[in-house]
Every structure is written in C-alpha cells, then in structure tokens.
Design a protein around this motif. Structure first.
Motif, PDB file in Angstrom:
ATOM      1  N   ASN A  39       0.705  -1.119   0.423  1.00  0.00           N
ATOM      2  CA  ASN A  39       0.232   0.008  -0.363  1.00  0.00           C
ATOM      3  C   ASN A  39       0.632   0.928   0.331  1.00  0.00           C
ATOM      4  OD1 ASN A  39      -2.730   0.171   0.968  1.00  0.00           O
ATOM      5  ND2 ASN A  39      -2.056  -2.094   1.188  1.00  0.00           N
ATOM      6  N   LEU A  40       1.598   1.141   0.635  1.00  0.00           N
ATOM      7  CA  LEU A  40       2.475   2.804   0.978  1.00  0.00           C
ATOM      8  C   LEU A  40       3.504   3.014  -0.482  1.00  0.00           C
ATOM      9  CD1 LEU A  40       4.005   1.708   4.672  1.00  0.00           C
ATOM     10  CD2 LEU A  40       1.949   3.140   3.618  1.00  0.00           C
ATOM     11  N   PHE A  41       4.096   1.157  -0.913  1.00  0.00           N
ATOM     12  CA  PHE A  41       4.938   1.324  -2.231  1.00  0.00           C
ATOM     13  C   PHE A  41       4.213   0.887  -3.375  1.00  0.00           C
ATOM     14  CE2 PHE A  41       7.314   1.308   1.620  1.00  0.00           C
ATOM     15  CZ  PHE A  41       7.866   2.803   1.390  1.00  0.00           C
ATOM     16  N   PRO A  42       2.994   1.530  -4.037  1.00  0.00           N
ATOM     17  CA  PRO A  42       3.156   1.224  -5.091  1.00  0.00           C
ATOM     18  C   PRO A  42       3.252   0.090  -6.375  1.00  0.00           C
ATOM     19  CG  PRO A  42       1.915   3.279  -4.709  1.00  0.00           C
ATOM     20  CD  PRO A  42       2.885   2.689  -4.023  1.00  0.00           C
ATOM     21  N   PRO A  43       4.350   0.153  -6.670  1.00  0.00           N
ATOM     22  CA  PRO A  43       5.278  -0.543  -6.873  1.00  0.00           C
ATOM     23  C   PRO A  43       5.320  -2.485  -6.978  1.00  0.00           C
ATOM     24  CG  PRO A  43       6.609   1.351  -7.661  1.00  0.00           C
ATOM     25  CD  PRO A  43       5.212   1.245  -6.155  1.00  0.00           C
ATOM     26  N   LEU A  44       5.375  -2.361  -5.786  1.00  0.00           N
ATOM     27  CA  LEU A  44       5.378  -3.441  -5.485  1.00  0.00           C
ATOM     28  C   LEU A  44       3.767  -3.894  -5.101  1.00  0.00           C
ATOM     29  CD1 LEU A  44       6.633  -2.856  -1.846  1.00  0.00           C
ATOM     30  CD2 LEU A  44       7.989  -4.320  -3.286  1.00  0.00           C
ATOM     31  N   PRO A  45       4.070  -5.048  -6.033  1.00  0.00           N
ATOM     32  CA  PRO A  45       2.736  -5.779  -6.805  1.00  0.00           C
ATOM     33  C   PRO A  45       2.011  -6.794  -5.423  1.00  0.00           C
ATOM     34  CG  PRO A  45       4.583  -7.188  -7.295  1.00  0.00           C
ATOM     35  CD  PRO A  45       5.183  -5.978  -6.000  1.00  0.00           C
ATOM     36  N   SER A  46       0.618  -6.204  -4.975  1.00  0.00           N
ATOM     37  CA  SER A  46       0.217  -6.925  -4.657  1.00  0.00           C
ATOM     38  C   SER A  46      -0.549  -8.414  -5.473  1.00  0.00           C
ATOM     39  CB  SER A  46      -1.458  -6.392  -4.197  1.00  0.00           C
ATOM     40  OG  SER A  46      -2.345  -6.301  -4.934  1.00  0.00           O
ATOM     41  N   GLU A  47      -1.188  -8.222  -6.596  1.00  0.00           N
ATOM     42  CA  GLU A  47      -1.055  -9.325  -7.230  1.00  0.00           C
ATOM     43  C   GLU A  47      -0.142 -11.262  -7.926  1.00  0.00           C
ATOM     44  OE1 GLU A  47      -0.095  -6.409 -10.507  1.00  0.00           O
ATOM     45  OE2 GLU A  47      -0.441  -6.388  -8.340  1.00  0.00           O
ATOM     46  N   ALA A  79      -3.487   1.734   4.226  1.00  0.00           N
ATOM     47  CA  ALA A  79      -4.754   2.944   3.627  1.00  0.00           C
ATOM     48  C   ALA A  79      -4.478   4.193   4.877  1.00  0.00           C
ATOM     49  CB  ALA A  79      -5.579   2.269   3.507  1.00  0.00           C
ATOM     50  N   LEU A  80      -4.242   4.174   6.209  1.00  0.00           N
ATOM     51  CA  LEU A  80      -4.726   4.869   7.065  1.00  0.00           C
ATOM     52  C   LEU A  80      -3.382   5.066   6.843  1.00  0.00           C
ATOM     53  CD1 LEU A  80      -6.136   2.857   9.719  1.00  0.00           C
ATOM     54  CD2 LEU A  80      -7.099   4.853   8.708  1.00  0.00           C
ATOM     55  N   LEU A  81      -2.178   5.304   6.596  1.00  0.00           N
ATOM     56  CA  LEU A  81      -0.767   5.562   6.685  1.00  0.00           C
ATOM     57  C   LEU A  81      -0.414   7.245   5.526  1.00  0.00           C
ATOM     58  CD1 LEU A  81       2.175   4.031   7.515  1.00  0.00           C
ATOM     59  CD2 LEU A  81       1.391   5.147   8.853  1.00  0.00           C
ATOM     60  N   LEU A  82      -1.518   6.790   4.690  1.00  0.00           N
ATOM     61  CA  LEU A  82      -1.123   7.309   3.345  1.00  0.00           C
ATOM     62  C   LEU A  82      -2.613   8.365   3.774  1.00  0.00           C
ATOM     63  CD1 LEU A  82      -0.845   5.359   0.318  1.00  0.00           C
ATOM     64  CD2 LEU A  82       0.253   6.588   0.898  1.00  0.00           C
ATOM     65  N   SER A 135      -3.774   2.538  -4.012  1.00  0.00           N
ATOM     66  CA  SER A 135      -3.203   2.742  -2.209  1.00  0.00           C
ATOM     67  C   SER A 135      -2.987   4.211  -2.547  1.00  0.00           C
ATOM     68  CB  SER A 135      -1.611   2.204  -3.174  1.00  0.00           C
ATOM     69  OG  SER A 135      -1.571   1.377  -2.770  1.00  0.00           O
ATOM     70  N   LEU A 136      -3.327   4.825  -4.155  1.00  0.00           N
ATOM     71  CA  LEU A 136      -3.640   6.716  -4.322  1.00  0.00           C
ATOM     72  C   LEU A 136      -4.563   6.471  -3.539  1.00  0.00           C
ATOM     73  CD1 LEU A 136      -0.881   6.725  -7.598  1.00  0.00           C
ATOM     74  CD2 LEU A 136      -0.426   6.118  -5.407  1.00  0.00           C
ATOM     75  N   ILE A 137      -5.537   6.293  -3.697  1.00  0.00           N
ATOM     76  CA  ILE A 137      -6.919   6.312  -3.036  1.00  0.00           C
ATOM     77  C   ILE A 137      -6.992   7.535  -1.855  1.00  0.00           C
ATOM     78  CG2 ILE A 137      -8.416   4.633  -2.963  1.00  0.00           C
ATOM     79  CD1 ILE A 137     -10.410   7.514  -5.054  1.00  0.00           C
ATOM     80  N   SER A 138      -5.814   6.750  -1.188  1.00  0.00           N
ATOM     81  CA  SER A 138      -6.694   7.021   0.147  1.00  0.00           C
ATOM     82  C   SER A 138      -5.606   8.356   0.272  1.00  0.00           C
ATOM     83  CB  SER A 138      -5.240   6.166   1.201  1.00  0.00           C
ATOM     84  OG  SER A 138      -5.962   4.437   0.893  1.00  0.00           O
ATOM     85  N   ILE A 139      -5.047   8.310  -0.186  1.00  0.00           N
ATOM     86  CA  ILE A 139      -3.979  10.412  -0.494  1.00  0.00           C
ATOM     87  C   ILE A 139      -5.023  11.742  -0.481  1.00  0.00           C
ATOM     88  CG2 ILE A 139      -2.829  11.828  -0.827  1.00  0.00           C
ATOM     89  CD1 ILE A 139      -1.178   9.541  -1.635  1.00  0.00           C
TER      90      ILE A 139
END
Length: 216
Positions: A39-47, A79-82, A135-139
C-alpha cells in the motif's frame, strides 16, 4: 533476454523469495506486513503477494481465513498511513502546489475536489479494487479529511473483496499461483496505459489552449 529484462526478473524473484520467507516465518502477520508495504509503495505488486499468501495457506503455513483477515488488516493499516499523509498535506497546500505547476490551474483542483466530495465513498470502495490506484486513493481522502470511520469501513470492504479474490485464486491454483500475476498484471498495465493517455490528452489540450490565448 536483454540485461534490463534479466535484472527485473532477478529482482522480482528476490522479492518473491523475501515475501515467501516472511510468510513462512511469521505466517499471516507476515502477509499483513507485505500488503501494508504494498500500500505504501504501489510498485510492490499485490497481484504477487496475495496469490502467494493463498498458496502458502494451501501448504498449511496459515489458515485461509487468517490469510484473508490479516492481509485486509495490512491493507487498512497502509491506507491509514497514506490518509495521514494526505491530511498532513492539506487542501490549501495542494492548491498552492497546483498554482505553481505548469499547465495546472487551481480550478482543476477545485473540480477534482468537487468530484471527490460527490463520489468519495464510492471512489474509496471501488478504488481499492483498481490496480495502481488502490493505494493512491487514500491520499485525496486524507486531503479532504473524509470522516475516518467511513473511510476505514469502505477501505476494509473494498480490500476484503480484492484480497479474498486473489488469495482464493492462489489457494486453488496451488503451484500455478503465479498465473494470477500474469492476468492481473496485464490489467495493471492497461490501467497505467489509460492513465498515461489521459495525462497526454490533458497536456496537449492545455498547451493548445495556451497557444490559442497568446495574441498573434
């Protein structure tokens, strides 16, 4: 294979090995940590991480329910951190930054803000299931100081659906869990491509208007 492609392959293998070791060592909390970092580093792949968590559950290293619940907890924590980053940034600071950016107008921020105020909860919920933007939607939620309880609820609900789908896929596919990344990764590339096209159209339109405003 080019040297650059080979390097990316090696890096991806190292990342998978690290997450595999983390899940084997720490179990479901390790999966939560991996997803929080994603979540904090979107390039890391959840997939990659989520199907791998499902495969790890299939091996008996954690229960399927624990994998779903802990990864959802990790998603909400990240998400809370972002959200906090967005809240610290603040609406007025965003407007000041926009005023200094070439081709961007403060009115663009105002329109985006108006859209988010109308669709914020839906954006958070569905955004959690869109690669890259999940991830970015939390900002912007933090920038607009969206009420925390609904933000957490919609984030958790969207994350629960996304995480469950990918974890179950990895669980059912077993040794072929990596196939999930191929198909979902294709979706990520499509989303990124559309975003690039949208930015290119925005820049071209704004430059065209700027040239039209210049007196001949």
């Amino acid at each position: 294979m080019s040297p650059a492609s080979h390097l990316r392959t090696v890096e991806a293998m190292n990342l998978v090995d690290w997450v595999t070791d983390l899940m084997h060592t720490a179990g479901a909390p390790g999966a939560a940590l991996a997803i929080a970092l994603e979540n904090l580093f979107p390039p890391l792949p959840s997939e990659v991480f989520l199907p791998l968590a499902g495969f790890t559950a299939a091996q008996g290293k954690m229960s399927l329910l624990d994998a779903v619940l802990w990864t959802t907890f990790g998603s909400v924590a990240g998400a809370l951190l972002l959200y906090w980053v967005g809240a610290r940034l603040g609406r007025e600071r965003v407007r000041r930054i926009a005023a200094r950016m070439p081709l961007v107008r403060v009115s663009d921020v105002d329109r985006t803000e108006a859209w988010f105020l109308r669709n914020g909860y839906r954006a958070v919920f569905f955004g959690r299931m869109i690669p890259v933007f999940r991830s970015l939607i939390s900002i912007p939620a933090g920038v607009e100081r969206m009420r925390l309880a609904p933000f957490v609820a919609y984030t958790a609900a969207g994350s629960l659906l996304w995480n469950t789908a990918l974890i179950l896929a990895g669980y059912l596919l077993g040794d072929n869990w990596h196939l999930v990344e191929q198909y979902v990764g294709l979706g990520s590339k499509v989303v990124l491509g559309l975003a690039v096209v949208a930015v290119a159209v925005f820049v071209a339109t704004r430059l065209s208007k700027k040239r039209a405003d210049v007196p001949s």
